[in-house]
Design a protein around this motif. Structure first.
Motif, PDB file in Angstrom:
ATOM      1  N   LEU A  49       0.850  -1.183   0.000  1.00 41.78           N
ATOM      2  CA  LEU A  49       0.000   0.000   0.000  1.00 41.78           C
ATOM      3  C   LEU A  49       0.890   1.239   0.000  1.00 41.78           C
ATOM      4  CD1 LEU A  49      -2.635  -1.158   2.630  1.00 41.78           C
ATOM      5  CD2 LEU A  49      -2.833  -1.190   0.128  1.00 41.78           C
ATOM      6  N   ASP A  50       0.458   2.276  -0.709  1.00 40.88           N
ATOM      7  CA  ASP A  50       1.267   3.487  -0.858  1.00 40.88           C
ATOM      8  C   ASP A  50       0.504   4.696  -0.329  1.00 40.88           C
ATOM      9  OD1 ASP A  50       3.074   5.422  -1.599  1.00 40.88           O
ATOM     10  OD2 ASP A  50       2.783   5.163  -3.754  1.00 40.88           O
ATOM     11  N   MET A  51       1.088   5.398   0.656  1.00 40.15           N
ATOM     12  CA  MET A  51       0.414   6.547   1.276  1.00 40.15           C
ATOM     13  C   MET A  51       0.177   7.682   0.292  1.00 40.15           C
ATOM     14  SD  MET A  51       3.371   8.136   3.675  1.00 40.15           S
ATOM     15  CE  MET A  51       5.060   8.138   3.136  1.00 40.15           C
ATOM     16  N   ASP A  52       0.907   7.743  -0.802  1.00 42.87           N
ATOM     17  CA  ASP A  52       0.738   8.798  -1.795  1.00 42.87           C
ATOM     18  C   ASP A  52      -0.345   8.490  -2.817  1.00 42.87           C
ATOM     19  OD1 ASP A  52       2.760  10.371  -0.669  1.00 42.87           O
ATOM     20  OD2 ASP A  52       4.303   9.279  -1.783  1.00 42.87           O
ATOM     21  N   ASP A  53      -0.938   7.294  -2.741  1.00 45.39           N
ATOM     22  CA  ASP A  53      -1.960   6.878  -3.698  1.00 45.39           C
ATOM     23  C   ASP A  53      -3.348   7.035  -3.087  1.00 45.39           C
ATOM     24  OD1 ASP A  53      -3.571   5.729  -5.598  1.00 45.39           O
ATOM     25  OD2 ASP A  53      -2.702   3.731  -5.454  1.00 45.39           O
ATOM     26  N   SER A  54      -4.058   8.078  -3.466  1.00 41.26           N
ATOM     27  CA  SER A  54      -5.413   8.280  -2.964  1.00 41.26           C
ATOM     28  C   SER A  54      -6.461   7.887  -4.003  1.00 41.26           C
ATOM     29  CB  SER A  54      -5.615   9.741  -2.554  1.00 41.26           C
ATOM     30  OG  SER A  54      -5.441  10.581  -3.671  1.00 41.26           O
ATOM     31  N   ILE A  55      -6.020   7.323  -5.120  1.00 42.12           N
ATOM     32  CA  ILE A  55      -6.934   6.889  -6.180  1.00 42.12           C
ATOM     33  C   ILE A  55      -7.084   5.375  -6.171  1.00 42.12           C
ATOM     34  CG2 ILE A  55      -7.311   6.810  -8.664  1.00 42.12           C
ATOM     35  CD1 ILE A  55      -5.729   9.471  -8.783  1.00 42.12           C
ATOM     36  N   ARG A 100       0.941   8.756  12.780  1.00 42.31           N
ATOM     37  CA  ARG A 100      -0.183   8.836  11.855  1.00 42.31           C
ATOM     38  C   ARG A 100      -0.951   7.520  11.882  1.00 42.31           C
ATOM     39  NH1 ARG A 100       0.802  13.505  11.953  1.00 42.31           N
ATOM     40  NH2 ARG A 100       1.644  14.780  10.317  1.00 42.31           N
ATOM     41  N   MET A 101      -2.236   7.631  11.615  1.00 37.92           N
ATOM     42  CA  MET A 101      -3.076   6.465  11.405  1.00 37.92           C
ATOM     43  C   MET A 101      -3.660   6.636  10.002  1.00 37.92           C
ATOM     44  SD  MET A 101      -5.688   4.795  14.226  1.00 37.92           S
ATOM     45  CE  MET A 101      -6.450   6.342  14.585  1.00 37.92           C
ATOM     46  N   ARG A 102      -3.641   5.578   9.220  1.00 38.97           N
ATOM     47  CA  ARG A 102      -4.167   5.659   7.856  1.00 38.97           C
ATOM     48  C   ARG A 102      -5.254   4.613   7.665  1.00 38.97           C
ATOM     49  NH1 ARG A 102       1.084   7.429   6.900  1.00 38.97           N
ATOM     50  NH2 ARG A 102       0.990   9.560   6.151  1.00 38.97           N
ATOM     51  N   VAL A 103      -6.262   4.988   6.888  1.00 43.28           N
ATOM     52  CA  VAL A 103      -7.362   4.092   6.554  1.00 43.28           C
ATOM     53  C   VAL A 103      -7.247   3.793   5.067  1.00 43.28           C
ATOM     54  CG1 VAL A 103      -9.862   3.778   6.517  1.00 43.28           C
ATOM     55  CG2 VAL A 103      -8.796   5.142   8.339  1.00 43.28           C
ATOM     56  N   TRP A 104      -7.238   2.505   4.730  1.00 42.01           N
ATOM     57  CA  TRP A 104      -7.055   2.053   3.351  1.00 42.01           C
ATOM     58  C   TRP A 104      -8.353   1.457   2.835  1.00 42.01           C
ATOM     59  CZ3 TRP A 104      -2.354   3.492   1.673  1.00 42.01           C
ATOM     60  CH2 TRP A 104      -1.366   3.718   2.644  1.00 42.01           C
TER      61      TRP A 104
END
Length: 169
Positions: A49-55, A100-104
């Protein structure tokens, strides 16, 4: 052992099984990556998973398998030391030492860009698991996540990232 899951360039600190598919595993490591695996295959890595990919990448089936594999990308600037899936397996939450917390979104593998603000404290390379409230206890579309901060537990809306409560010790 039948085979090893080689792919991280650092120590694995956290792992979580998919709640609906017993063959899918997500792992997070000190290299800042979240890697998805299908343990039935000998070359079992499904990608990262890539944090820079929002698409995201089209062709994902919601469990991490996709039409195209991504081998590069980082989920966090620091180590990934916490991870949990939503009950339905549609979202994966990761936390890291970058505080940070990220949701994928696992339908596409995209970073949903939920912003949990500057209140998260997570600088240790030890497992620190966020906890999702069971979906049957929360209204549809307003899932709740709890994060263990020092001396308190933070309660956030999973998708909006808004702080709902601070439970202090």
């Amino acid at each position: 052992s039948a085979h090893s899951l080689a792919g991280h360039s650092g120590s694995v600190l956290t792992a979580a099984w998919h709640p609906k598919n017993e063959n899918i595993l997500a792992s997070g490591a000190t290299d800042g990556t979240v890697r998805l695996w299908d343990i039935r295959r000998s070359a079992s890595s499904l990608g990262v998973l890539d944090m820079d990919d929002s698409i995201g990448i089209s062709g994902y089936d919601g469990q991490g398998t996709g039409a195209r594999r991504r081998e590069r990308g980082r989920a966090h600037v620091g180590a990934v030391n916490g991870m949990t899936w939503t009950d339905d397996g549609k979202f994966l939450v990761s936390s890291g030492t970058d505080e940070r917390m990220r949701v994928w979104d696992m339908a596409t593998g995209a970073n949903t860009l939920a912003n949990f603000g500057p209140t998260i404290r997570n600088a240790q390379n030890t497992a620190l698991q966020p906890l999702l409230a069971p979906s049957h206890l929360t209204p549809v579309g307003s899932e709740t996540i709890y994060f263990p901060n020092p001396q308190e537990i933070l309660n956030f809306d999973l998708h909006a990232g808004t702080l709902q409560r601070r439970l202090r010790i």
